[in-house]
Design a protein around this motif. Structure first.
Motif, PDB file in Angstrom:
ATOM      1  N   VAL A  80      -4.529  -2.320  -3.843  1.00  0.00           N
ATOM      2  CA  VAL A  80      -3.905  -3.424  -2.729  1.00  0.00           C
ATOM      3  C   VAL A  80      -5.116  -4.488  -3.479  1.00  0.00           C
ATOM      4  CG1 VAL A  80      -3.611  -4.012   0.127  1.00  0.00           C
ATOM      5  CG2 VAL A  80      -3.172  -2.226  -1.198  1.00  0.00           C
ATOM      6  N   THR A  81      -6.960  -4.462  -2.921  1.00  0.00           N
ATOM      7  CA  THR A  81      -7.662  -5.610  -3.382  1.00  0.00           C
ATOM      8  C   THR A  81      -7.252  -6.144  -4.391  1.00  0.00           C
ATOM      9  OG1 THR A  81      -9.093  -3.267  -1.654  1.00  0.00           O
ATOM     10  CG2 THR A  81     -10.027  -5.213  -3.659  1.00  0.00           C
ATOM     11  N   PHE A 126      -9.167  -1.324   3.885  1.00  0.00           N
ATOM     12  CA  PHE A 126      -8.971  -1.756   1.690  1.00  0.00           C
ATOM     13  C   PHE A 126     -10.557  -2.188   1.581  1.00  0.00           C
ATOM     14  CE2 PHE A 126      -5.354  -3.405   3.283  1.00  0.00           C
ATOM     15  CZ  PHE A 126      -4.160  -2.453   3.574  1.00  0.00           C
ATOM     16  N   TYR A 172      -7.529  -4.527   7.495  1.00  0.00           N
ATOM     17  CA  TYR A 172      -8.075  -5.156   6.057  1.00  0.00           C
ATOM     18  C   TYR A 172     -10.196  -4.690   5.910  1.00  0.00           C
ATOM     19  CZ  TYR A 172      -4.650  -8.271   5.091  1.00  0.00           C
ATOM     20  OH  TYR A 172      -2.945  -8.965   4.887  1.00  0.00           O
ATOM     21  N   GLY A 177     -10.813   2.276   1.635  1.00  0.00           N
ATOM     22  CA  GLY A 177      -9.158   2.763   2.347  1.00  0.00           C
ATOM     23  C   GLY A 177     -10.292   4.345   3.385  1.00  0.00           C
ATOM     24  N   ALA A 213      -6.155   1.933  -1.838  1.00  0.00           N
ATOM     25  CA  ALA A 213      -7.161   1.044  -1.288  1.00  0.00           C
ATOM     26  C   ALA A 213      -6.984  -0.549  -2.428  1.00  0.00           C
ATOM     27  CB  ALA A 213      -8.246   1.080  -0.572  1.00  0.00           C
ATOM     28  N   ALA A 250       0.928  -2.078   0.422  1.00  0.00           N
ATOM     29  CA  ALA A 250      -0.345   0.274  -0.154  1.00  0.00           C
ATOM     30  C   ALA A 250       0.332   1.233  -0.149  1.00  0.00           C
ATOM     31  CB  ALA A 250      -1.406  -0.454   1.122  1.00  0.00           C
TER      32      ALA A 250
END
Length: 731
Positions: A603-604, A561, A558, A565, A600, A428
């Motif tokens: 990352v997802t 995310f 978590y 965010g 976010a 991130a």
């Protein structure tokens, strides 16, 4: 008890009784005259002194609500647990069976609706019997008994049990005060109000205070649904709870019940047919033991314990711990929590199944929070709160911190090493610094010696993780290890994340500002489970998750995310009110912008690939076919702590399996769990299916949408040849 009729009484004792009878009759007349009608001028020093003493007694009785049980509820209203110093549930008179109202009046105070609070006829009758026959009859009306109960309840609520006065311990001063307060009480309240108060406060059994609790305890019914023989038995019980307890002496209880029924018949409250039918009815108990607090929780024992600590630690509920305990155990609170009983049942079933009979006492835990609110929806672990044969018992909550942010005890295990579940936060920060999400990093490098030029704009001291100098005092390996060979090579950074390559994580961090990594970790609420301190990312080993983190904390991180965010602090208490409808401060969602939405989403996007072709590829594939889901596996260095943390748009769950014993040093290597041998435990092996099987049930209850897509990536970087099916690193 009356003396035997054949016993001879000496002349002296006989004369004493006669004298006592006339003296007390005179005194009684003075009292009744002075209390029932306006006080007139009496002559004589003794009488004048008595009236003066009487007038000096308090006349105002604070009839506060008696000590009431507090209940903890799931969000749908289903019961979790009850807290009480005295197991009592207050109900209005119209919610009590007419049989109990009639029975208690018939046996305890037949003239209740005629006298003004003190019964002169009853006093004279009792005095005559006691002084002439040697009996020990009482003459207290229901109103007087109510006064005594209120006074004693006040003493108990103030933490003064030594000041409680029982009937046989009353002095003349106690009795006079009781009489005056009873008379004044009758001026303030109706007879029905007094009867209601009495039936709600009176002691039936150490497990049952008040008629509602007694009905539930002895007959598993409510006060409203008591039938005639049940009501008569309970009415008879209050005169001697230890003598007439049907669980102790059924014969004495039946005899007393039948006496109550006789009195009801004599007073024309019931007819002969109903009387005879009730007398012929056997006592059919259906005892429902009431277990105190979280030890007797119907579900979610450890979540219950967490909620109780949140209340006892919070000065909003009282200036001192004693005040807060008094509120919880005596305040009649209704505490509605965030728990979803459906999710809790599904989570509990999964953690219970993970280790089976579990002779080696491995721990399993899962916690679910709701993205966007922080509401804790489930919190389960595979242990029992109260020791049971063959069960893993502990009162430590695996899902929460040992202490809260103010240093108060939460009864938590203090977290477990999160391993590679820390890696998404490094990635991130990579995206946060505007770097290419598919850039190539050198994952072949395994040595970062002391003095390596890490970027650190904060000026913090950075140590070496790997030295190639066998410096044991550094507490580190000589060089970085991946779980499998074949990954020590350049690779795209996203590929390194979804395959959980340790050397790729270090190569990523080597190009980042560690102060940025620290801010990223802090922004999503990650902290040490032992002391609530920040996870110090300037200690290089924490790149691979060497500081214990609690499941509820990891799930909330978590969820950031999942929520584009926005981080929300986990909360457990949705509403608190007391029996009078007074509201107390509950927990409100505390959310803040923590991670850029595009970060976010980036990352997802990569964490979805973990389950498709990365370190979680062997986790139940059905879950990703059912709903869009993102997740990351994690394993500690000695395989003693394993994880899967993952989320949909509506649920974020951290699943843990591993060593939960003191010190948490046991290695998860060459172990047999639930009949299966594992050379080394990995996140995808037990924690993974535990998570996936649960999420399949949970997402059916919380249908989720698709994730927002990340910004368009730049032109893809060349990908180094990799195995068709990647070998699992599990880190």
């Amino acid at each position: 008890m009356a003396r035997n009729r054949g016993q001879r009484i000496g002349l002296g004792r006989f004369l004493l009784r006669i004298f006592g009878f006339f003296f007390v009759s005179f005194l009684c007349g003075v009292l009744i005259s002075g209390l029932v009608v306006p006080v007139v001028a009496f002559t004589g020093t003794t009488v004048g002194g008595s009236i003066g003493f009487y007038e000096s007694l308090p006349s105002q009785l604070d009839v506060d609500s008696p000590s009431l049980s507090s209940t903890v509820l799931a969000s749908d209203g289903s019961p979790i647990a009850t807290f009480y110093a005295e197991n009592r549930v207050k109900v209005p008179l119209d919610q009590m069976s007419p049989f109990i109202r009639q029975a208690i009046v018939a046996i305890e105070d037949s003239r209740f609706y005629q006298h003004p609070g003190v019964d002169a006829q009853g006093i004279m009758r009792a005095l005559t019997s006691n002084l002439t026959k040697g009996t020990r009859q009482g003459a207290s009306t229901l109103t007087q008994q109510y006064v005594t109960n209120v006074l004693n309840e006040s003493r108990l609520s103030q933490g003064k049990p030594e000041d409680v006065v029982l009937s046989g311990q009353k002095t003349m001063g106690d009795k006079l005060r009781e009489i005056k307060l009873a008379l004044e009480l009758e001026k303030r309240f109706s007879k029905d109000q007094i009867l209601e108060g009495y039936l709600n406060i009176v002691f039936f059994n150490r497990n049952a205070y008040g008629i509602e609790a007694a009905s539930r305890y002895f007959f598993s019914t409510t006060a409203k649904d008591l039938n005639l023989p049940q009501a008569a038995l309970l009415a008879g019980l209050v005169n001697g709870p230890s003598i007439y307890d049907p669980t102790v002496d059924p014969n004495a209880a039946i005899a007393r019940r039948n006496l109550v029924l006789d009195r009801m018949l004599e007073q024309h409250v019931i007819n002969q047919v109903d009387h005879d039918a009730a007398v012929a009815t056997p006592v059919e108990l259906k005892v429902t033991p009431s277990m105190q607090g979280c030890a007797g929780a119907a579900m979610a024992t450890y979540f219950c314990d967490y909620v109780s600590h949140l209340i006892l630690n919070n000065e909003s509920y009282g200036a001192t711990l004693a005040d807060r305990e008094r509120l919880l155990y005596r305040g009649g609170l209704t505490i509605t929590t965030t728990l979803d009983s459906r999710l809790q049942a599904a989570a509990q079933a999964q953690v219970d199944a993970s280790a089976g009979d579990n002779p080696d006492r491995w721990g399993a835990a899962m916690t679910t929070v709701e993205p966007g609110t922080g509401r804790i929806l489930a919190m389960a672990q595979n242990t029992v709160f109260v020791p049971q044969p063959g069960k893993y018992d502990t009162q430590l909550n695996f899902s929460v911190d040992a202490k809260d942010e103010n240093g108060y005890d939460l009864n938590g295990a203090g977290g477990f090493q999160p391993g590679s579940t820390m890696k998404p936060f490094i990635y991130a920060e990579w995206l946060n610094e505007g770097k290419n999400p598919t850039a190539i990093v050198d994952a072949s490098r395994r040595v970062y010696p002391v003095g390596f030029p890490w970027r650190d704009s904060c000026g913090k001291v950075l140590g070496g993780y790997s030295t190639a100098q066998k410096a044991q005092n550094l507490g580190a390996d000589d060089d970085l290890q991946n779980n499998d060979e074949g990954y020590y090579r350049p690779m795209p950074i996203n590929y390194g994340l979804y395959n959980s390559i340790n050397t790729a994580t270090f190569a990523t961090a080597a190009q980042l500002d560690f102060c940025g990594i620290q801010r990223m970790v802090d922004s999503v609420g990650l902290h040490s489970g032992l002391d609530n301190a920040p996870v110090n990312m300037h200690q290089i080993g924490n790149l691979l998750g060497s500081i214990g983190v609690a499941p509820v904390v990891l799930a909330s991180a978590y969820a950031t995310f999942a929520n584009d965010g926005t981080y929300c602090k986990p909360i457990a208490i949705a509403d608190i009110s007391d029996s009078q409808g007074r509201k107390y401060d509950a927990q409100k969602s505390e959310c803040r912008a923590a991670v850029k939405p595009e970060v976010a989403r980036g990352v997802t996007s990569v964490l979805q690939d973990v389950l498709k072709m990365g370190s979680g590829v062997y986790i139940n594939p059905k879950v990703q076919n059912q709903v869009p889901v993102a997740a990351k596996t994690g394993t500690s260095n000695n395989n003693g702590a394993t994880w899967v943390a993952g989320y949909t748009t509506r649920l974020a769950t951290a699943s843990f399996f591993g060593d939960t014993s003191a010190g948490q040093q046991r290695a998860g290597q060459n172990v047999t769990i639930n009949g299966r041998f594992y050379k080394s435990l990995d996140g995808y092996m037990i924690a993974g299916p535990q998570w996936a099987n649960y999420m399949m049930q949970a997402t059916a209850l919380y249908p989720s949408g698709t994730f927002n897509p990340p910004p368009p990536p730049p032109a893809p970087a060349p990908i180094t040849t990799a195995p068709a099916v990647p070998r699992l690193t599990g880190r």
